[in-house]
Design a protein around this motif. Structure first.
Motif, PDB file in Angstrom:
ATOM      1  N   SER A  45     -17.971  -1.774 -22.456  1.00  0.00           N
ATOM      2  CA  SER A  45     -18.349   0.136 -21.896  1.00  0.00           C
ATOM      3  C   SER A  45     -17.348   0.259 -20.715  1.00  0.00           C
ATOM      4  N   ASN A  92     -17.033   3.910 -28.208  1.00  0.00           N
ATOM      5  CA  ASN A  92     -18.385   3.308 -28.035  1.00  0.00           C
ATOM      6  C   ASN A  92     -19.766   3.622 -28.248  1.00  0.00           C
ATOM      7  N   VAL A 130     -13.258   1.811 -23.287  1.00  0.00           N
ATOM      8  CA  VAL A 130     -13.567   0.885 -23.915  1.00  0.00           C
ATOM      9  C   VAL A 130     -12.750  -0.627 -23.386  1.00  0.00           C
TER      10      VAL A 130
END
Length: 143
Positions: A45, A92, A130
């Motif tokens: 992330s 996420n 991401v």
């Protein structure tokens, strides 16, 4: 390149990694990240405004150094695709559920428990994205 079963197991057991990108002058820059395997793909992330995101938009090459607390390690040379579309909050969510081993219920986010809706809203507010790593070369001491 496809990761071996042993490499995937090592990553799942050791999600902490150093992510190395390069500055404009070629200087390596390392940061600590967490990595996870989602649908066979290696993810981490980030946010839109992180310096490493800017570096990766300029040059998508990145090296990951994943290690345990003894002597085993896995180095992955990668090309990064930045997933920052409208589904980034949900991506996420999937990543954090896997990393925290919480398939349902609230997630821990910087010391606070967030339900699913609050978590997704936080991802939007923080402009979360991401990093998807395409492994081009791997080496290390993983059996």
């Amino acid at each position: 390149m496809t990761l071996s079963d042993a490499q995937i197991a090592f990553i799942k057991d050791n999600p902490s990694a150093a992510m190395i990108t390069t500055a404009k002058d070629g200087t390596p820059k390392a940061v600590r990240i967490s990595v996870g395997i989602i649908d066979g793909k290696l993810w981490s992330s980030g946010t839109q405004d992180r310096i490493r995101t800017k570096r990766l938009r300029r040059d998508p090459r990145c090296t990951l150094f994943i290690f345990d607390n003894q002597y085993k390690f896995l180095t992955l040379e990668t090309a990064v695709t930045i997933l920052d579309g409208s589904d980034a909050p949900e991506q996420n969510l999937r990543l954090m559920r896997q990393l925290q081993n919480r398939p349902t219920g609230p997630l821990n986010w910087f010391g606070h428990e967030l339900d699913t809706e609050a978590f997704l809203q936080t991802m939007v507010e923080q402009q979360r994205l991401v990093y998807e790593f395409d492994v081009t070369h791997s080496y290390g001491m993983v059996q």
